[in-house]
Design an enzyme around this catalytic site. Structure first.
Site, PDB file in Angstrom:
ATOM      1  N   HIS A  48       0.875  -1.174   0.000  1.00 49.29           N
ATOM      2  CA  HIS A  48       0.000   0.000   0.000  1.00 49.29           C
ATOM      3  C   HIS A  48       0.914   1.225   0.000  1.00 49.29           C
ATOM      4  CE1 HIS A  48      -2.431  -2.968   2.265  1.00 49.29           C
ATOM      5  NE2 HIS A  48      -3.499  -2.362   1.807  1.00 49.29           N
TER       6      HIS A  48
ATOM      7  N   ASP B   9       2.112   1.997   3.527  1.00 43.79           N
ATOM      8  CA  ASP B   9       3.038   1.164   4.308  1.00 43.79           C
ATOM      9  C   ASP B   9       4.467   1.281   3.826  1.00 43.79           C
ATOM     10  OD1 ASP B   9       0.607  -0.975   3.603  1.00 43.79           O
ATOM     11  OD2 ASP B   9       2.389  -1.363   2.409  1.00 43.79           O
TER      12      ASP B   9
ATOM     13  N   GLU C  74      -9.231 -13.559  -0.872  1.00 42.31           N
ATOM     14  CA  GLU C  74      -8.468 -13.846   0.356  1.00 42.31           C
ATOM     15  C   GLU C  74      -9.200 -14.879   1.204  1.00 42.31           C
ATOM     16  OE1 GLU C  74      -6.797 -10.492   2.315  1.00 42.31           O
ATOM     17  OE2 GLU C  74      -7.062 -11.372   4.310  1.00 42.31           O
TER      18      GLU C  74
ATOM     19  N   HIS D 235     -11.125 -13.692   4.309  1.00 42.49           N
ATOM     20  CA  HIS D 235     -12.320 -12.927   3.936  1.00 42.49           C
ATOM     21  C   HIS D 235     -13.433 -13.868   3.487  1.00 42.49           C
ATOM     22  CE1 HIS D 235      -9.670  -9.156   2.932  1.00 42.49           C
ATOM     23  NE2 HIS D 235      -9.528  -9.586   4.175  1.00 42.49           N
TER      24      HIS D 235
HETATM   25  C1  XUL Z   1      -7.488  -6.251   4.636  1.00 44.49           C
HETATM   26  C2  XUL Z   1      -6.758  -6.792   3.488  1.00 44.49           C
HETATM   27  C3  XUL Z   1      -5.916  -5.837   2.762  1.00 44.49           C
HETATM   28  C4  XUL Z   1      -5.952  -5.934   1.275  1.00 44.49           C
HETATM   29  C5  XUL Z   1      -5.247  -4.811   0.571  1.00 44.49           C
HETATM   30  O1  XUL Z   1      -8.345  -7.137   5.234  1.00 44.49           O
HETATM   31  O2  XUL Z   1      -6.791  -7.966   3.206  1.00 44.49           O
HETATM   32  O3  XUL Z   1      -4.631  -6.008   3.240  1.00 44.49           O
HETATM   33  O4  XUL Z   1      -5.380  -7.118   0.829  1.00 44.49           O
HETATM   34  O5  XUL Z   1      -5.713  -3.583   0.977  1.00 44.49           O
HETATM   35 CO    CO Z   2      -5.874  -8.975   1.558  1.00 47.98          CO
END
Ligand code: XUL
Ligand code: CO
Length: 437
Positions: A102, A105, A269, A272
């Site tokens: 990002h 970061d 992810e 998620h």
């Molecule tokens: C947050 C997440 C982030 C994204 C990129 O839950 O997974 O790190 O991958 O913003």
């Molecule tokens: Co992520």
């Protein structure tokens, strides 16, 4: 730069399954072929800058514990530039060829946008140098549109136009830097793009605004000639009560509704997926069948903890399921396996970063081999093919071709009577999978 940040830790060797050396790979052998590609080509591992370099390992009940001796804890550009070299030494030693970041970061957010942009450029100079020296590449970049206080009610979905504009400006800059660093992709994770309560929310306007932000980014991408892929990353909640990009199906629907399908694919992810009440395999399947599986944030959650714990994946069952989906789509193109994962708060020493990544890489090497073997074996595929074979001829073929009517179906049943079905054989199929694990 070698040996400066992780003294005493060598380049991690492959020693094979009999090795008892914790700082060696037991299964990940970069150049070993599985099918027609090497493990390294299949897996395309990436290291997440935000976790590996910036996560202090705090949890909701306690502060940072991570020991990172190279980091003076300040917000200076010099500290941010130094960290670049720690990151690249780490990646070289662990044998990871890609990274993801990002804007905030890698470089500090300073007093205003111009100063923050200049800091980002200064760190990007260093990143470019490190990439050139090591051959390590950028898998994807992104903008952090969720940490700063201004984004407390979202960025693209903020009710405040100036906040939207600030977020858009940050996306512009992050895209430029990603392009400059030769990034293979760019991610949109809707950090706070959702709501805390519907009582104060105009959902329709918020979603239209989010789509506007993505359209602006697509236009700008074309304008600057950035050829990398755009990904949207589903997550159902956290920090918001509800996030609009809640799962693969919701993201695909959003992209279709707003004329963005084909412009963005998905970065999925594991943690998620489970927060959305799905398995990772489900999320990947939904995306793959839509031709929109782009990249993966490889991590896992904890069955007993209800939040996004971002742990390193170690379950072979999980990595097998993931690699089945990846192999079935013909492998990654621009995407890869980004370890969006952090050490536990208790694992605060620099060497723990090695144990964590080694474990994740070994787990995926086994998942890859297992998935490949299951596909080669063919029993699962032929069972599934056979299960649907009544659609290959007769009334089934007419239904699939779109030529059968309700009247045709009625006539068919009046002529043939009660249909027969066969066992779904779930237990038998699960036993087959376990033959390979
Ligand atoms: C947050 C997440 C982030 C994204 C990129 O839950 O997974 O790190 O991958 O913003
Ligand atoms: Co992520």
């Amino acid at each position: 730069m070698s040996g400066e940040f992780f003294p005493g830790i060598p380049t991690i060797p492959f020693e094979g399954p009999k090795s008892r050396n914790p700082l060696a790979f037991k299964h990940y052998n970069a150049e070993e072929k599985v099918g027609d590609k090497t493990m390294k080509e299949h897996l395309r591992f990436a290291c997440a800058y935000w976790h590996t370099m910036r996560n202090g390992l705090a949890d909701p009940f306690g502060g940072a514990t991570a020991e990172r001796p190279w980091d003076d804890g300040s917000d200076s550009v010099a500290n941010a530039q130094k960290r670049v070299w720690a990151m690249f030494e780490f990646m070289q030693k662990v044998g990871i060829d890609f990274y993801c970041f990002h804007d905030r970061d890698v470089a500090p957010e300073l007093n205003d946008l111009a100063a923050s942009n200049a800091a980002l450029d200064a760190v990007a100079d260093e990143l470019l140098k490190a990439q050139q020296q090591t051959g390590i590449k950028l898998l994807w970049g992104t903008a952090c549109l969720f940490s700063h206080k201004r984004y407390n009610q979202g960025a693209g979905t903020s009710p405040y136009a100036d906040v939207f504009a600030y977020g858009a400006a940050q996306v512009k800059k992050a895209l430029e830097v990603t392009h400059r660093l030769g990034g293979e992709g760019y991610v949109f994770w809707g950090g706070r793009e959702g709501y805390a309560t519907l009582w104060n929310t105009d959902m329709k306007r918020e979603l239209d605004h989010l789509a506007r932000l993505l359209h602006m980014a697509v236009d700008y991408k074309k304008k600057i000639g950035f050829k990398g892929a755009f990904y949207i990353e589903p997550k159902p909640r956290e920090p918001s009560t509800h996030q609009y990009d809640s799962d693969s199906a919701a993201c695909l629907n959003f992209l279709r509704e707003h004329g963005l399908i084909g412009e963005l694919s998905l970065n999925i992810e594991t943690n998620h997926a489970t927060l959305a009440g799905h398995t990772m395999m489900h999320e990947l399947r939904v995306a793959r069948e839509a031709g929109a599986l782009g990249s993966i944030d490889a991590n896992t959650g904890d069955e007993l903890i209800g939040w996004d714990t971002d742990q390193f994946p170690t379950s072979i069952y999980l990595t097998t399921q993931i690699m089945i989906e990846v192999l079935r789509m013909g492998g990654f193109t621009t995407g890869g396996l980004n370890f969006d994962a952090k050490c536990r708060r208790e694992s605060f020493e620099p060497v723990d970063l090695f144990h964590a990544h080694i474990g994740g890489m070994d787990a995926f090497a086994r998942g890859l081999k297992t998935a490949h073997a299951i596909i080669q074996d063919g029993r699962i595929d032929s069972f599934v093919k056979d299960r649907y074979s009544s659609f290959d001829s007769g009334i089934g073929a007419k239904i699939e071709a779109g030529t059968a009517t309700l009247e045709d179906c009625e006539a068919h049943i009046l002529a043939t009577g009660e249909p027969s079905t066969r066992s779904g054989r779930q237990e038998m199929l699960e036993n087959i999978i376990n033959e390979f694990i």
